[in-house]
Design an enzyme around this catalytic site. Structure first.
Site, PDB file in Angstrom:
ATOM      1  N   ASP A  49       7.361  -6.311  -3.253  1.00  0.00           N
ATOM      2  CA  ASP A  49       6.312  -5.289  -3.277  1.00  0.00           C
ATOM      3  C   ASP A  49       6.374  -4.564  -1.933  1.00  0.00           C
ATOM      4  OD1 ASP A  49       3.993  -3.840  -3.015  1.00  0.00           O
ATOM      5  OD2 ASP A  49       2.667  -5.408  -3.759  1.00  0.00           O
ATOM      6  N   GLU A  89       0.827   9.376 -24.228  1.00  0.00           N
ATOM      7  CA  GLU A  89       1.171   7.944 -24.387  1.00  0.00           C
ATOM      8  C   GLU A  89       2.627   7.820 -24.815  1.00  0.00           C
ATOM      9  OE1 GLU A  89      -1.661   6.434 -27.152  1.00  0.00           O
ATOM     10  OE2 GLU A  89      -3.161   6.053 -25.605  1.00  0.00           O
ATOM     11  N   LYS A 134       1.052   5.385   0.581  1.00  0.00           N
ATOM     12  CA  LYS A 134       0.960   4.862   1.952  1.00  0.00           C
ATOM     13  C   LYS A 134       2.019   5.564   2.818  1.00  0.00           C
ATOM     14  CE  LYS A 134      -1.043   0.408   0.647  1.00  0.00           C
ATOM     15  NZ  LYS A 134      -1.060   0.284  -0.800  1.00  0.00           N
ATOM     16  N   TYR A 192      -2.498  14.393 -23.077  1.00  0.00           N
ATOM     17  CA  TYR A 192      -2.266  13.000 -23.474  1.00  0.00           C
ATOM     18  C   TYR A 192      -0.787  12.804 -23.741  1.00  0.00           C
ATOM     19  CZ  TYR A 192      -5.893   9.567 -23.709  1.00  0.00           C
ATOM     20  OH  TYR A 192      -6.777   8.597 -23.360  1.00  0.00           O
ATOM     21  N   ARG A 214      -2.130   8.873  -4.913  1.00  0.00           N
ATOM     22  CA  ARG A 214      -2.464   7.474  -5.185  1.00  0.00           C
ATOM     23  C   ARG A 214      -1.784   7.081  -6.482  1.00  0.00           C
ATOM     24  NH1 ARG A 214      -5.924   6.529  -1.428  1.00  0.00           N
ATOM     25  NH2 ARG A 214      -5.814   4.329  -1.906  1.00  0.00           N
ATOM     26  N   THR A 243       3.463   1.310  -3.938  1.00  0.00           N
ATOM     27  CA  THR A 243       2.485   2.379  -4.074  1.00  0.00           C
ATOM     28  C   THR A 243       3.145   3.652  -3.550  1.00  0.00           C
ATOM     29  OG1 THR A 243       1.585   1.781  -1.917  1.00  0.00           O
ATOM     30  CG2 THR A 243       0.407   0.951  -3.843  1.00  0.00           C
TER      31      THR A 243
HETATM   32  C1  LIG Z   1       1.435  -4.928  -0.561  1.00  0.00           C
HETATM   33  C2  LIG Z   1       0.443  -4.229  -1.451  1.00  0.00           C
HETATM   34  N1  LIG Z   1       0.612  -4.275  -2.770  1.00  0.00           N
HETATM   35  C3  LIG Z   1      -0.241  -3.677  -3.613  1.00  0.00           C
HETATM   36  C4  LIG Z   1      -1.323  -2.971  -3.146  1.00  0.00           C
HETATM   37  C5  LIG Z   1      -2.309  -2.414  -4.124  1.00  0.00           C
HETATM   38  O1  LIG Z   1      -2.323  -1.067  -4.244  1.00  0.00           O
HETATM   39  P1  LIG Z   1      -3.543  -0.341  -4.960  1.00  0.00           P
HETATM   40  O2  LIG Z   1      -4.660  -0.291  -3.995  1.00  0.00           O
HETATM   41  O3  LIG Z   1      -2.956   1.010  -5.309  1.00  0.00           O
HETATM   42  O4  LIG Z   1      -3.885  -1.129  -6.188  1.00  0.00           O
HETATM   43  C6  LIG Z   1      -1.531  -2.874  -1.767  1.00  0.00           C
HETATM   44  C7  LIG Z   1      -2.690  -2.100  -1.255  1.00  0.00           C
HETATM   45  O5  LIG Z   1      -3.063  -2.068  -0.158  1.00  0.00           O
HETATM   46  C8  LIG Z   1      -0.633  -3.532  -0.892  1.00  0.00           C
HETATM   47  O6  LIG Z   1      -0.821  -3.523   0.432  1.00  0.00           O
END
Ligand SMILES: Cc1ncc(COP(=O)(O)O)c(C=O)c1O
Length: 415
Positions: free
Chosen positions: A197, A53, A226, A51, A232, A223
């Site tokens: 993002d 936090e 990918k 843990y 993950r 993320t």
């Molecule tokens: C552009 C984008 N943002 C966020 C996410 C979300 O990721 P997660 O599935 O880890 O929540 C994705 C997932 O495919 C995505 O394509």
């Protein structure tokens, strides 16, 4: 897996079956990839037990000296890789990372401007189905109905009309380069924050194969599983000034104890992503996607935007008179995995849409190149154009078997 195989035969068998599925098929879902064995080992480590936090040096539990070292390494590696001043490596997923950014920058009722989900945006960018839309007002920009390319003028006009507090760029099924600078300029013009993002394209950006969002956004989320090929999870990056509010939004705002085993795996992935091999593979990922796209075009398939600049392709299946779900099922029956996806202005529902999203990150990790893409592309076209033809199915299965034996993955994993 000698302990798991003895102590829980059912779970062991399911994991083993999944390994075989990944080894024996072509993984062409663009958001999926194969992590390295080092990443897998870090994830399966004793760090899971701790843990922690809080943040390095400021934890709410004792015994965190080694965990602090892990998380500090992950932070420093993320900052170096993305050339950014600040990184928070704790978000459990891309969705959590985005939620934390909203919590950090917005008040309930503030307005978010993002790309329509059906035009390539992501659920967590404020779709009606997401809780995000209950806390914030949502406005959307769209792609052009003819070209399906982002309509940047419309984006600017919508921003001027809607006066959002946050504009989101970065998408899930948009196959073209994104002009982050334009979107950032619009955000500045309307005094909004800009969140980029880059979940899908992080690896391409690191390799210099896609315009960089780093200096063109207030906050970046990505993320790590990918194109980045990590565990993950996700990371948030920003200018130093925003660090205190983002840290607070992640913990204690929306998360409790960080997953330090996953953070260790993120650190491993960041170290690997700075190597020449990773960068070379990202370039190849795009070349492969373009070779695949060209094969589709040569066979008369309709591609959204007419092709790709990235790792993914979105096929409009309407001219073939099959649905996305049917197409994904036909391919899966031959051990080829792609995902059904909405296309811009889709009139069909998300659970059986008109598109198929297909990509090359995982096949490229396996070492495949343009010549393999052409053969795979041809097999996919034959299947999609002749869904009931058994000969094409037999041929495709044979091709998959041949390719996976030539480009094995995880053959050192002895399950
Ligand atoms: C552009 C984008 N943002 C966020 C996410 C979300 O990721 P997660 O599935 O880890 O929540 C994705 C997932 O495919 C995505 O394509």
């Amino acid at each position: 897996m000698k302990h798991l195989s003895k102590q829980d035969k059912q779970i062991y068998q399911a994991v083993k079956n999944e390994l075989r599925r990944q080894q024996n098929g072509l993984v062409m879902i663009p958001s999926e990839n194969f992590t390295s064995l080092a990443v897998l080992e870090a994830m399966a480590s004793v760090l899971n037990n701790k843990y922690a936090e809080g943040y390095p040096g400021k934890r709410y539990y004792s015994g965190n000296q080694h965990v602090d070292e892990v998380e500090t390494l992950a932070i420093n590696r993320a900052k170096k890789l993305f050339r950014t001043e600040y990184a928070n490596v704790q978000p459990h997923s891309g969705t959590s990372a985005n939620l934390a950014v909203y919590f950090a920058l917005l008040k309930p009722g503030d307005k978010i401007l993002s790309l329509n989900l059906t035009h390539g945006g992501h659920l967590s960018h404020g779709s009606k189905a997401s809780l995000v839309s209950q806390f914030y007002k949502i406005a959307h920009y769209n792609v052009d109905p003819i070209t399906n390319l982002l309509d940047y003028d419309l984006l600017r006009q919508t921003a001027l009309n809607e006066k959002p507090r946050l504009i989101i760029s970065g998408f899930s099924s948009y196959p073209r380069k994104i002009n982050f600078k334009f979107i950032n300029d619009v955000a500045k013009e309307v005094s909004a924050y800009h969140l980029a993002d880059i979940s899908h394209i992080a690896g391409l950006i690191i390799a210099g194969e896609h315009p960089n969002a780093i200096s063109q956004a207030d906050v970046i989320t990505t993320t790590t599983h990918k194109t980045l090929r990590g565990p993950r999870g996700a990371v948030i990056m920003a200018k130093k000034e925003l660090a205190p509010q983002i840290d607070k939004a992640v913990f204690p705002g929306i998360q409790g104890g960080p997953l330090e085993h996953i953070i260790a795996a993120k650190a491993v992935c960041f170290a690997q992503a700075i190597t020449y091999k990773f960068i070379r593979d990202q370039k190849q990922t795009i070349k492969n996607a373009q070779a695949l796209a060209q094969t589709f075009i040569n066979n008369g398939l309709t591609l959204i935007t007419g092709g790709t600049d990235t790792h993914l392709i979105l096929i409009d299946l309407r001219p073939l008179k099959i649905s996305g779900k049917e197409a994904a099922d036909i391919l899966a029956s031959c051990n080829i995995y792609a995902n059904f996806n909405v296309i811009p202005f889709d009139e069909q529902p998300a659970n059986n849409p008109s598109g198929l999203r297909i990509g090359t990150p995982a096949l490229t990790t396996q070492g495949m190149k343009e010549s393999e893409m052409k053969i795979i592309g041809q097999a996919i076209c034959d299947l999609l154009k002749n869904p009931n033809n058994t000969d094409f199915k037999i041929k495709a299965k044979g091709l998959v078997a041949e390719l996976v034996s030539k480009f094995p993955i995880y053959n050192k994993l002895k399950y």
